[in-house]
Write a protein that holds these residues in place. Structure first.
Motif, PDB file in Angstrom:
ATOM      1  N   UNK A   1      -0.206  12.771  12.422  1.00  0.00           N
ATOM      2  CA  UNK A   1       0.771  13.763  12.275  1.00  0.00           C
ATOM      3  C   UNK A   1       1.263  14.093  14.087  1.00  0.00           C
ATOM      4  N   UNK A   2       2.188  14.827  14.098  1.00  0.00           N
ATOM      5  CA  UNK A   2       2.619  15.407  15.421  1.00  0.00           C
ATOM      6  C   UNK A   2       3.214  14.082  16.315  1.00  0.00           C
ATOM      7  N   UNK A   3       2.900  14.208  17.457  1.00  0.00           N
ATOM      8  CA  UNK A   3       3.498  13.010  18.370  1.00  0.00           C
ATOM      9  C   UNK A   3       2.776  11.673  18.392  1.00  0.00           C
ATOM     10  N   UNK A   4       3.429  10.705  18.013  1.00  0.00           N
ATOM     11  CA  UNK A   4       2.823   9.409  17.790  1.00  0.00           C
ATOM     12  C   UNK A   4       2.030   8.857  18.708  1.00  0.00           C
TER      13      UNK A   4
ATOM     14  N   UNK B   1       0.798  -1.114  -0.020  1.00  0.00           N
ATOM     15  CA  UNK B   1      -0.151   0.059   0.049  1.00  0.00           C
ATOM     16  C   UNK B   1       0.811   1.368   0.058  1.00  0.00           C
ATOM     17  N   UNK B   2       2.143   1.405   0.109  1.00  0.00           N
ATOM     18  CA  UNK B   2       2.837   2.415   0.140  1.00  0.00           C
ATOM     19  C   UNK B   2       4.275   2.128   0.944  1.00  0.00           C
ATOM     20  N   UNK B   3       4.476   3.117   1.792  1.00  0.00           N
ATOM     21  CA  UNK B   3       5.646   2.971   2.986  1.00  0.00           C
ATOM     22  C   UNK B   3       5.347   3.241   4.289  1.00  0.00           C
ATOM     23  N   UNK B   4       6.096   1.855   4.995  1.00  0.00           N
ATOM     24  CA  UNK B   4       5.566   1.791   6.253  1.00  0.00           C
ATOM     25  C   UNK B   4       6.771   2.732   6.944  1.00  0.00           C
ATOM     26  N   UNK B   5       6.282   3.638   7.602  1.00  0.00           N
ATOM     27  CA  UNK B   5       7.275   4.521   8.385  1.00  0.00           C
ATOM     28  C   UNK B   5       7.612   3.842   9.633  1.00  0.00           C
ATOM     29  N   UNK B   6       8.546   2.930   9.487  1.00  0.00           N
ATOM     30  CA  UNK B   6       8.779   2.118  10.799  1.00  0.00           C
ATOM     31  C   UNK B   6       9.719   2.873  11.946  1.00  0.00           C
ATOM     32  N   UNK B   7      10.763   3.485  11.546  1.00  0.00           N
ATOM     33  CA  UNK B   7      11.595   4.187  12.503  1.00  0.00           C
ATOM     34  C   UNK B   7      11.501   5.549  12.005  1.00  0.00           C
ATOM     35  N   UNK B   8      11.114   6.567  13.099  1.00  0.00           N
ATOM     36  CA  UNK B   8      10.885   7.984  12.716  1.00  0.00           C
ATOM     37  C   UNK B   8      11.852   8.837  13.514  1.00  0.00           C
ATOM     38  N   UNK B   9      13.037   8.696  13.222  1.00  0.00           N
ATOM     39  CA  UNK B   9      14.070   9.642  13.801  1.00  0.00           C
ATOM     40  C   UNK B   9      14.445   9.128  15.145  1.00  0.00           C
ATOM     41  N   UNK B  10      15.340   8.096  15.170  1.00  0.00           N
ATOM     42  CA  UNK B  10      15.611   7.578  16.329  1.00  0.00           C
ATOM     43  C   UNK B  10      17.085   7.875  16.711  1.00  0.00           C
ATOM     44  N   UNK B  11      17.381   8.438  17.718  1.00  0.00           N
ATOM     45  CA  UNK B  11      18.557   8.593  18.551  1.00  0.00           C
ATOM     46  C   UNK B  11      18.987   7.832  19.732  1.00  0.00           C
ATOM     47  N   UNK B  12      20.111   7.195  19.534  1.00  0.00           N
ATOM     48  CA  UNK B  12      20.451   6.061  20.572  1.00  0.00           C
ATOM     49  C   UNK B  12      21.816   6.111  20.940  1.00  0.00           C
TER      50      UNK B  12
ATOM     51  N   UNK C   1      -3.170   0.768  29.214  1.00  0.00           N
ATOM     52  CA  UNK C   1      -3.045   2.007  28.341  1.00  0.00           C
ATOM     53  C   UNK C   1      -4.193   1.795  27.547  1.00  0.00           C
ATOM     54  N   UNK C   2      -5.324   2.767  27.479  1.00  0.00           N
ATOM     55  CA  UNK C   2      -6.303   2.222  26.427  1.00  0.00           C
ATOM     56  C   UNK C   2      -5.856   2.870  25.126  1.00  0.00           C
ATOM     57  N   UNK C   3      -6.387   2.121  23.976  1.00  0.00           N
ATOM     58  CA  UNK C   3      -5.756   2.581  22.670  1.00  0.00           C
ATOM     59  C   UNK C   3      -4.840   1.502  22.032  1.00  0.00           C
ATOM     60  N   UNK C   4      -4.461   1.834  20.865  1.00  0.00           N
ATOM     61  CA  UNK C   4      -3.830   0.865  20.149  1.00  0.00           C
ATOM     62  C   UNK C   4      -2.329   1.694  19.421  1.00  0.00           C
ATOM     63  N   UNK C   5      -1.260   0.834  19.285  1.00  0.00           N
ATOM     64  CA  UNK C   5      -0.304   1.502  18.508  1.00  0.00           C
ATOM     65  C   UNK C   5      -0.662   1.930  17.032  1.00  0.00           C
ATOM     66  N   UNK C   6      -0.001   3.219  16.657  1.00  0.00           N
ATOM     67  CA  UNK C   6      -0.762   3.837  15.568  1.00  0.00           C
ATOM     68  C   UNK C   6      -0.289   2.934  14.097  1.00  0.00           C
ATOM     69  N   UNK C   7      -0.810   3.209  13.180  1.00  0.00           N
ATOM     70  CA  UNK C   7      -0.729   2.725  11.937  1.00  0.00           C
ATOM     71  C   UNK C   7       0.669   3.222  11.281  1.00  0.00           C
ATOM     72  N   UNK C   8       1.457   2.284  10.893  1.00  0.00           N
ATOM     73  CA  UNK C   8       2.843   2.814  10.430  1.00  0.00           C
ATOM     74  C   UNK C   8       2.676   3.187   8.883  1.00  0.00           C
ATOM     75  N   UNK C   9       1.651   2.839   8.219  1.00  0.00           N
ATOM     76  CA  UNK C   9       1.454   3.246   6.944  1.00  0.00           C
ATOM     77  C   UNK C   9       1.045   4.578   6.755  1.00  0.00           C
TER      78      UNK C   9
END
Lengths: 342, 329, 309
Positions: free
Chosen positions: B288-291, B19-30, B276-284
């Protein structure tokens, strides 16, 4: 020790299957309408001669007894007389079997080398044009009936381009090599007759390729799909992660794990090859046992039909045992599980 | 400040899918410093393993794409390294223990056949050793992970071993190369709790002994607390909080971390654990903003619009959350 | 306050009629979803469409073929061996018959062979395998599977040839021969499936509840075996057609002057390479039919494997 147990077990199984097969063949042969004795002697033979032959052939005794005689004779090497060639079937088989074996083995070699080679090439270049080309090619190879492929090859490379001869094992005027194995290529090489060897090889190529095409394509497809499935497995990534050089990871380690389905399929492919040999030998006028058998079937030569099916059945069973051994050698899981279930 | 052993900066990883691009890692600092034991905590699917695989460059590169970011190991650029150099770094430099030991072992080769090239190619000197010498080294490695009868083990196939033994073999393999940095991806999770405990204890001993730097990935907070010096908390492809372990547990700042801590059932007092209510967001098509804003109990307007940078809170403790933006009103 | 529930009464507000409605709705949704997934792969759709076209063409052959009478005994030596042209798209053969029409009628033989053989073979083979698999370890199992082994000991075509050879050569006997040789494959497949499925919980619970053997075999186990069997059937159509054509080619199936595809190839082979069209177009006909069934079968296999058996 496990090996011996495996072989003994398979041996017994095979004998049982062959026994059943012989009954099946016998039943088929006896279904044939008409009088076998009359068919052997011809329409003009006097009735009392026919009656004598009927007695000799035990045709008026119960079927079970007839089977007994037939089996007894067969075990002693007497497979009867061919109605077509009027010779001992055993002699016919001795003449024609090596030709077929040479053809089938060469085709098997092409299948193994070509099939696995193309499969690896395809997997290594996944989704690039090499891969796509090979995939289309192998799909067409699987879908095309062998006699269609044989005719097309004969047409293109034999008649139109005239690169290869299309009939028989040797050209006119080329003497047969001294018989050691019955394989013209090997015998002539062993005797140092290189021109003969080359001629024999040229005759062998088209029919062998026609024969190998279906199996080759099947093997290529399976190898490719197994390899590309395994490429994403964790143990491949782990190998890389621990510093094992790429050539080992995608070479030895990937290959051995991926070859198992390919080898397992070889048994079925071999069955297809044996079957297709009937057509290929017919089309290329190859004097092998399959062509002999086909002729026998068309002319209702009962003894020859029975003998040919028996021989082919034995060959197939042997090859299956070899394939099972091969798979066991590759895959420890099968070896160890089999031992545990004893 | 000493140069870090491992330094990941602003890493983005995408996967090309139907369906497109999965944005799996979004600016990781480690970052890992020499001698440190760093924990990486987060729920399944947040990108922990992907980050580690990116370091070792073992992500399947056709579907995976690394459009931006830098990874440095001892000052060397891993992302642009050639294959031959990479093989050197892997093994001798960085080593990894995979999550599922059964899947990580090739089923048609013996342990010895798999261990041999690992040892052989872990350093230039080892390349020239004879098969027998390498086998001796292998036996030593297997003894270190407390495996009995290593000689017979080397000639066995993975299927003949129990789960616990396989896990030890994987640890042994990873440590056989004497790595400077060991990545342990959820060690023991596929085993039952008592064996997992043994495995973790073993790991701790070995790491102490060899002074190896460690990245310990887990979703169990208790393990992190006992074993690590510093902890990163990861959510949906971002590092949301990082702090020295004690500080994190004493004072979790990010709403997600707080939620995690609350979700752990406690034996002493406290009542029912809260999820924690809710689910992890869709990566596809990530929000916007904070995930985390879709599940955050303290969400503000700006969280829905902009991605929060890291804000420092008393040295060593950093949070990616606008709640701690000192410049805001 | 719990009220007494009498036997046969379902607790809660749902009737048998409503259950049936739900089942029907589920089935419709599943079909819709399956079609959606199947249509994702263009090759499968091409395969399906090809087969559909061929089936229609074969059924309506007398109306679709330009020269339907050429499929019956017919000669027209004036027009013999003409290459492909506007009037005869596939050319004419050595006695003047239009090859296109004959190929169209030839599809009838091919499809008939496939349908008849599979209709005979699948129920027989599957039931035998089902019984053997369910009663695994018993004498029934041993007998059935040993006989299967014996038939499978001979490479398929060879057995078919042998059987066809001892009978009168015609299409009917070719179908008999192929059927006799084909059933063991379905027995083996069903055996594997049934012997695994009989350990499923729904089977053991049905047994415990005292369900009759027929019910267990045909209402519990068999419905869960259908996916691989259907896939195999679709792929097998192609193989059966090939074997049928092969038998005809060799002289044991469809007899001349009837337009079997293999038969036409056999008579056309003599005229290679000059009048190539006489043999080549029937060959293409075979390849297209088999290709269609293979693509269709592959599509079905992908469909079923993705959903899980």
């Amino acid at each position: 020790m496990r090996l011996l147990g495996f072989l003994t077990r398979r041996g017994f199984q095979s004998i049982f299957v062959l026994f059943g097969l012989s009954i099946l063949i016998f039943v088929i042969a006896r279904v044939l309408p008409g009088d076998p004795a009359r068919a052997a002697l011809g329409a003009r033979a006097p009735q009392w001669v026919v009656d004598r032959l009927r007695e000799d052939m035990h045709l008026d005794e119960p079927l079970v007894a007839q089977y007994g005689y037939w089996l007894g004779d067969a075990l002693q090497g007497d497979l009867g007389i061919s109605l077509v060639t009027r010779r001992d079937v055993t002699d016919d088989i001795r003449d024609f079997l090596p030709a077929s074996l040479e053809l089938v083995m060469f085709a098997g070699l092409i299948t193994a080398v070509g099939g696995i080679g193309l499969g690896i090439l395809s997997a290594r270049n996944k989704d690039k044009w090499v891969d796509n080309f090979i995939r289309i090619f192998s799909y067409m190879g699987v879908v095309t009936p062998s006699f269609v492929a044989a005719i097309l090859l004969l047409l293109l490379f034999g008649l139109v381009l005239d690169w290869f001869p299309t009939i028989g094992r040797l050209s006119e005027g080329v003497p047969r090599p001294t018989t050691i194995t019955g394989f013209y290529t090997i015998d002539s090489l062993l005797a140092g007759q290189f021109a003969t060897a080359w001629d024999a090889l040229k005759h062998l190529i088209l029919p062998a390729v026609a024969l190998a095409l279906g199996s080759l394509s099947q093997e290529a497809r399976i190898t490719r799909s197994t390899m590309s499935d395994n490429l994403s497995k964790d143990y491949i990534a782990a190998g890389r992660a621990l510093g094992v050089p790429e050539r080992l990871v995608t070479g030895r380690f990937l290959l051995k794990a991926s070859l198992i389905p390919t080898v397992s399929i070889f048994g079925l492919d071999f069955a297809a090859t044996l079957s297709n040999a009937f057509l290929v030998e017919l089309i290329f006028v190859w004097p092998g046992i399959s062509r002999y058998g086909l002729n026998a079937m068309l002319r209702k030569d009962v003894n020859a039909i029975s003998a040919v099916i028996l021989i082919l059945g034995i060959t197939f069973i042997l090859v299956n045992i070899l394939v099972d051994l091969g798979v066991g050698a590759l895959d420890p899981r099968i070896r160890l599980r089999a031992a545990r279930s004893d | 400040m000493a140069k870090p052993l491992l330094d990941i900066r602003d890493l983005y990883v995408q996967f090309k899918v139907y369906g497109g691009l999965l944005q799996v890692l979004d600016g990781v600092n480690f970052r890992v410093d020499t001698g440190e034991k760093v924990g990486l905590v987060g729920e399944t699917g947040c990108g922990k393993t992907t980050t580690m695989k990116a370091i070792l460059r073992i992500l399947p590169e056709p579907p995976a794409v690394i459009p931006r970011g830098e990874i440095f190991f001892k000052g060397r650029d891993l992302l642009n390294m050639k294959s031959a150099e990479l093989s050197e770094v892997r093994g001798g430099g960085i080593s990894m223990i995979f999550q599922d030991p059964t899947a990580a072992l090739n089923p048609v080769f013996t342990i010895g056949q798999q261990l041999d090239p690992v040892i052989r190619y872990s350093s230039p000197q080892n390349r020239r050793l004879s098969k027998r010498k390498i086998r001796e080294e292998a036996i030593v490695s297997l003894r270190e992970v407390a495996l009995a009868d290593p000689d017979r083990l080397l000639d066995s196939y993975p299927l003949q071993l129990s789960g616990g033994m396989r896990q030890r073999v994987c640890i042994g393999m990873a440590l056989a190369t004497n790595p400077e940095l060991l990545i342990a991806d959820e060690p023991g999770t596929s085993l039952d709790v008592t064996i997992q405990d043994q495995v973790l204890r073993l790991l701790r001993e070995l790491v102490e002994e060899k002074q190896t730097s460690v990245i310990l990935i887990t979703h169990t907070l208790g393990v992190v607390r006992e074993t690590t010096d510093r902890v990163y908390v990861m959510y949906a492809g971002n590092m949301v909080e990082v702090a020295p372990t004690r500080k994190l547990f004493a004072n979790p700042l990010h709403p997600y971390t707080q939620g995690l801590m609350q979700a752990v059932p406690k034996l002493t007092g406290g009542g029912i654990a809260h999820g924690i209510p809710g689910r992890i967001p869709e990566y596809l098509d990530p929000p916007p903003g904070c995930r985390f804003h879709t599940r955050c109990p303290q969400v503000m307007d700006i969280c829905r619009r902009e991605k929060p940078p890291h804000f420092g809170v008393d040295g060593g403790h950093q949070v990616a959350c606008f709640l701690y933006d000192k410049d805001a009103g | 306050m719990a009220r007494e529930i009498t036997a046969g009464e379902l607790p809660g507000p749902i009737t048998r009629e409503q259950v049936k409605q739900l089942q029907r709705k589920n089935r419709r949704e599943n079909l819709g979803r399956s079609w959606y997934k199947f249509s994702r792969n263009p090759l499968s759709v091409i395969g399906g469409a090809t087969i559909l076209v061929i089936v229609l063409v074969a059924v309506f052959a007398p109306w679709v073929a330009p020269f339907p009478e050429h499929a019956k005994p017919f000669t027209d030596f004036a027009n013999a061996s003409k290459p492909p042209s506007a009037q005869h798209l596939f050319g004419t053969d050595e006695i003047g018959r239009d090859i296109l029409s004959r190929v169209i009628f030839g599809f009838r033989f091919s499809l008939t062979m496939g349908i008849v053989v599979l209709t005979l073979v699948v129920p027989t083979g599957v039931v035998l395998g089902l019984l053997a698999g369910y009663y695994q370890g018993s004498w029934l199992d041993t007998i059935i599977m040993r006989i299967t082994d014996i038939f499978l000991a001979v490479p398929s075509l060879i057995l078919a040839l042998a059987i066809a050879a001892v009978l009168e050569p015609n299409l009917f006997n070719a179908m008999v021969a192929v059927s006799l040789m084909w059933w063991p494959w379905y027995t083996r497949l069903s055996y594997g499936l049934a012997s695994t499925l009989r350990n499923e919980f729904y089977v053991t619970s049905a047994e415990t509840l005292g369900a009759g053997k027929l019910h267990i075999l045909f209402r519990e186990i068999l419905p869960n075996m259908t996916s691989p069997i259907f896939t195999k059937m679709s792929l097998d159509m192609g193989w059966v057609i090939i074997i049928g054509a092969t038998l005809s080619f060799v002289g044991l199936g469809v007899q001349p002057p009837r337009p079997g595809l293999g038969t036409m190839m056999a008579s056309g082979a003599k005229y290679l390479p000059d009048q190539w069209w006489i043999a080549v177009f029937p060959a293409l006909g075979i390849v297209v039919v088999v290709l269609g069934f293979n693509l269709l079968g592959d599509g079905l296999r992908d469909l079923f494997s993705a959903e899980g058996v």
